[in-house]
Motif scaffolding. Structure first.
Motif, PDB file in Angstrom:
ATOM      1  N   THR A 161       0.835  -1.208   0.000  1.00 20.04           N
ATOM      2  CA  THR A 161       0.000   0.000   0.000  1.00 20.04           C
ATOM      3  C   THR A 161       0.865   1.252   0.000  1.00 20.04           C
ATOM      4  O   THR A 161       0.623   2.199  -0.763  1.00 20.04           O
ATOM      5  CB  THR A 161      -0.925   0.003   1.229  1.00 20.04           C
ATOM      6  OG1 THR A 161      -1.805  -1.125   1.164  1.00 20.04           O
ATOM      7  CG2 THR A 161      -1.757   1.273   1.279  1.00 20.04           C
ATOM      8  N   LEU A 162       1.879   1.276   0.848  1.00 20.34           N
ATOM      9  CA  LEU A 162       2.781   2.427   0.901  1.00 20.34           C
ATOM     10  C   LEU A 162       3.524   2.591  -0.423  1.00 20.34           C
ATOM     11  O   LEU A 162       3.689   3.711  -0.921  1.00 20.34           O
ATOM     12  CB  LEU A 162       3.775   2.255   2.050  1.00 20.34           C
ATOM     13  CG  LEU A 162       3.174   2.097   3.455  1.00 20.34           C
ATOM     14  CD1 LEU A 162       4.279   1.915   4.484  1.00 20.34           C
ATOM     15  CD2 LEU A 162       2.312   3.295   3.820  1.00 20.34           C
ATOM     16  N   ALA A 163       3.975   1.472  -0.994  1.00 22.99           N
ATOM     17  CA  ALA A 163       4.693   1.538  -2.267  1.00 22.99           C
ATOM     18  C   ALA A 163       3.787   2.046  -3.381  1.00 22.99           C
ATOM     19  O   ALA A 163       4.208   2.844  -4.227  1.00 22.99           O
ATOM     20  CB  ALA A 163       5.249   0.159  -2.621  1.00 22.99           C
ATOM     21  N   THR A 164       2.538   1.600  -3.384  1.00 22.25           N
ATOM     22  CA  THR A 164       1.600   2.036  -4.424  1.00 22.25           C
ATOM     23  C   THR A 164       1.369   3.538  -4.354  1.00 22.25           C
ATOM     24  O   THR A 164       1.401   4.238  -5.375  1.00 22.25           O
ATOM     25  CB  THR A 164       0.262   1.295  -4.266  1.00 22.25           C
ATOM     26  OG1 THR A 164       0.495  -0.113  -4.322  1.00 22.25           O
ATOM     27  CG2 THR A 164      -0.704   1.684  -5.369  1.00 22.25           C
ATOM     28  N   ALA A 165       1.137   4.043  -3.157  1.00 18.86           N
ATOM     29  CA  ALA A 165       0.914   5.482  -3.006  1.00 18.86           C
ATOM     30  C   ALA A 165       2.158   6.277  -3.398  1.00 18.86           C
ATOM     31  O   ALA A 165       2.058   7.342  -4.029  1.00 18.86           O
ATOM     32  CB  ALA A 165       0.512   5.795  -1.565  1.00 18.86           C
ATOM     33  N   ALA A 166       3.337   5.776  -3.045  1.00 23.22           N
ATOM     34  CA  ALA A 166       4.573   6.471  -3.412  1.00 23.22           C
ATOM     35  C   ALA A 166       4.766   6.483  -4.926  1.00 23.22           C
ATOM     36  O   ALA A 166       5.185   7.496  -5.505  1.00 23.22           O
ATOM     37  CB  ALA A 166       5.767   5.809  -2.727  1.00 23.22           C
ATOM     38  N   VAL A 167       4.461   5.375  -5.583  1.00 20.74           N
ATOM     39  CA  VAL A 167       4.584   5.310  -7.042  1.00 20.74           C
ATOM     40  C   VAL A 167       3.601   6.272  -7.702  1.00 20.74           C
ATOM     41  O   VAL A 167       3.940   6.954  -8.685  1.00 20.74           O
ATOM     42  CB  VAL A 167       4.349   3.865  -7.533  1.00 20.74           C
ATOM     43  CG1 VAL A 167       4.205   3.824  -9.052  1.00 20.74           C
ATOM     44  CG2 VAL A 167       5.501   2.969  -7.101  1.00 20.74           C
ATOM     45  N   PHE A 170      10.458  14.331  -5.033  1.00 22.14           N
ATOM     46  CA  PHE A 170       9.380  15.260  -4.694  1.00 22.14           C
ATOM     47  C   PHE A 170       8.012  14.581  -4.596  1.00 22.14           C
ATOM     48  O   PHE A 170       7.190  14.965  -3.766  1.00 22.14           O
ATOM     49  CB  PHE A 170       9.322  16.390  -5.728  1.00 22.14           C
ATOM     50  CG  PHE A 170      10.513  17.294  -5.694  1.00 22.14           C
ATOM     51  CD1 PHE A 170      10.662  18.228  -4.686  1.00 22.14           C
ATOM     52  CD2 PHE A 170      11.502  17.205  -6.656  1.00 22.14           C
ATOM     53  CE1 PHE A 170      11.769  19.061  -4.636  1.00 22.14           C
ATOM     54  CE2 PHE A 170      12.616  18.031  -6.625  1.00 22.14           C
ATOM     55  CZ  PHE A 170      12.752  18.961  -5.610  1.00 22.14           C
ATOM     56  N   GLY A 171       7.760  13.596  -5.441  1.00 19.70           N
ATOM     57  CA  GLY A 171       6.452  12.951  -5.417  1.00 19.70           C
ATOM     58  C   GLY A 171       6.379  11.733  -4.521  1.00 19.70           C
ATOM     59  O   GLY A 171       5.333  11.456  -3.920  1.00 19.70           O
ATOM     60  N   GLY A 172       7.501  10.994  -4.421  1.00 21.13           N
ATOM     61  CA  GLY A 172       7.500   9.776  -3.628  1.00 21.13           C
ATOM     62  C   GLY A 172       7.158   9.987  -2.164  1.00 21.13           C
ATOM     63  O   GLY A 172       6.258   9.320  -1.622  1.00 21.13           O
ATOM     64  N   PRO A 173       7.833  10.909  -1.455  1.00 15.82           N
ATOM     65  CA  PRO A 173       7.517  11.103  -0.033  1.00 15.82           C
ATOM     66  C   PRO A 173       6.086  11.565   0.219  1.00 15.82           C
ATOM     67  O   PRO A 173       5.459  11.154   1.201  1.00 15.82           O
ATOM     68  CB  PRO A 173       8.534  12.170   0.401  1.00 15.82           C
ATOM     69  CG  PRO A 173       9.667  12.028  -0.557  1.00 15.82           C
ATOM     70  CD  PRO A 173       9.035  11.655  -1.859  1.00 15.82           C
ATOM     71  N   VAL A 174       5.567  12.424  -0.661  1.00 16.09           N
ATOM     72  CA  VAL A 174       4.183  12.874  -0.482  1.00 16.09           C
ATOM     73  C   VAL A 174       3.223  11.692  -0.632  1.00 16.09           C
ATOM     74  O   VAL A 174       2.292  11.508   0.169  1.00 16.09           O
ATOM     75  CB  VAL A 174       3.844  13.984  -1.497  1.00 16.09           C
ATOM     76  CG1 VAL A 174       2.373  14.373  -1.394  1.00 16.09           C
ATOM     77  CG2 VAL A 174       4.726  15.200  -1.264  1.00 16.09           C
TER      78      VAL A 174
END
Length: 334
Positions: A277-283, A309-313
């Motif tokens: 789930t975390l990986a999906t949101a980061a992608v 810039f997008g991964g951590p958000v």
């Protein structure tokens, strides 16, 4: 008869259980522990190095690096399913989810790197009207990607080249719109080690604009204004925008996240604590930055910037989503 009786096993003895295939266990253990992450990391490093050296196509190397990075994230999220005692049913479900996840997450990056056949291919237009009008066969497409590439006039003093401001008029079905922007060159000081510095040029001479085409009709570039007027010609290219509209994209993202949350929470990967789930949101966060960046030809710097810039958000949003899911969705009893 005596010979037959001697061949019978002693009374009370049990047949020996078949020993497990040692080679298969070793291969599975290697896959579970180091082969997949090592291979994915090696592909990423090799792709970046070969691209930097100019030995392979930059677009192809970037695509391979993205696939390898996604495989690495998928491995982290589904690693428990590689255990020797993992149920076969869970492994098959994990494989199916993984293949769909990999394809869906790779698609936005692929369409950005490989935009497809151009509607207009590198047509040069000038402020004096040379090359105009430019017909764009956009019928049937709800949006187009307009690529503008310019050249900056030389600076006699050797400093930063003077900027070029452009103003483009686009017409179609009685609708007229103006696209404006600027090509420019800047000088920045970059540190070299602890004490040394150097001056580097940062040129911005190309832009990508996603333009809606609500009527899905042909368009035409009818006018170009350049400041200064003596600026070199601007090269225009146009592609059909490959992604669906915002509403469809939003529904697709919501569906993907819901499916992955359900898989993480209700499936056999409890020990990862929502890693997929975390990986999906980061992608998703990285893909949004990757697509909205102004880079005409995405490269490894574009990818790294998107991840930074997008991964951590996206990761933070995924962490919040996973926290809510743990509060609302109870795991089934083992």
């Amino acid at each position: 008869m005596a010979t037959a009786s001697r061949m019978r096993p002693p009374a009370g003895s049990r047949p020996r259980a078949a020993s497990p295939n040692l080679t298969a266990l070793l291969v599975l253990d290697a896959l579970r522990t180091w082969v997949i992450p090592a291979a994915a990391s090696a592909i990423i490093v090799a792709a970046a190095a070969l691209s930097a050296a100019g030995l392979v196509s930059g677009a192809g190397a970037l695509a391979w690096a993205i696939v390898a990075a996604l495989v690495l994230l998928l491995y982290i999220g589904e690693r428990p399913l590689l255990a020797p005692d993992a149920p076969r049913r869970d492994q098959l479900l994990g494989a199916a989810v993984g293949l769909v996840w990999l394809a869906v997450c790779y698609l936005p990056f692929y369409t950005r790197i490989f935009p497809g056949a151009p509607l207009v291919d590198a047509v040069e237009v000038k402020a004096n009207g040379s090359g105009l009008p430019v017909h764009i066969p956009a019928a049937g497409h709800r949006a187009i990607d307009l690529v503008l590439e310019g050249k900056l006039p030389p600076n006699p003093t050797g400093g930063a080249q003077p900027p070029v401001h452009y103003r483009l008029t686009l017409e179609g079905q009685g609708v007229r719109r103006v696209v404006e922007g600027q090509f420019e060159d800047t000088l920045k000081t970059q540190r070299l080690g602890r004490r040394g510095t150097t001056v580097v040029h940062q040129s911005h001479n190309s832009e990508l604009r996603v333009l809606p085409n609500p009527g899905a009709q042909d368009l035409a570039v009818t006018q170009l204004t350049l400041e200064p007027e003596s600026a070199p010609a601007v090269t225009l290219s146009a592609f059909a925008h490959p992604l669906p509209g915002p509403v469809v994209l939003g529904l697709a993202v919501a569906t993907l996240l819901a499916a992955i949350v359900a898989f993480d929470r209700l499936g056999a990967v409890a020990e990862t604590d929502g890693a997929l789930t975390l990986a999906t949101a980061a992608v998703i966060g990285a893909a949004i930055i990757f697509w909205t960046s102004n880079a005409v030809h995405p490269d490894f710097r574009t990818l790294v910037g998107s991840a930074i810039f997008g991964g951590p958000v996206g990761f933070a949003a995924g962490a919040l989503l996973w926290w809510v899911a743990k509060k609302l969705i109870a795991r089934p009893a083992p």
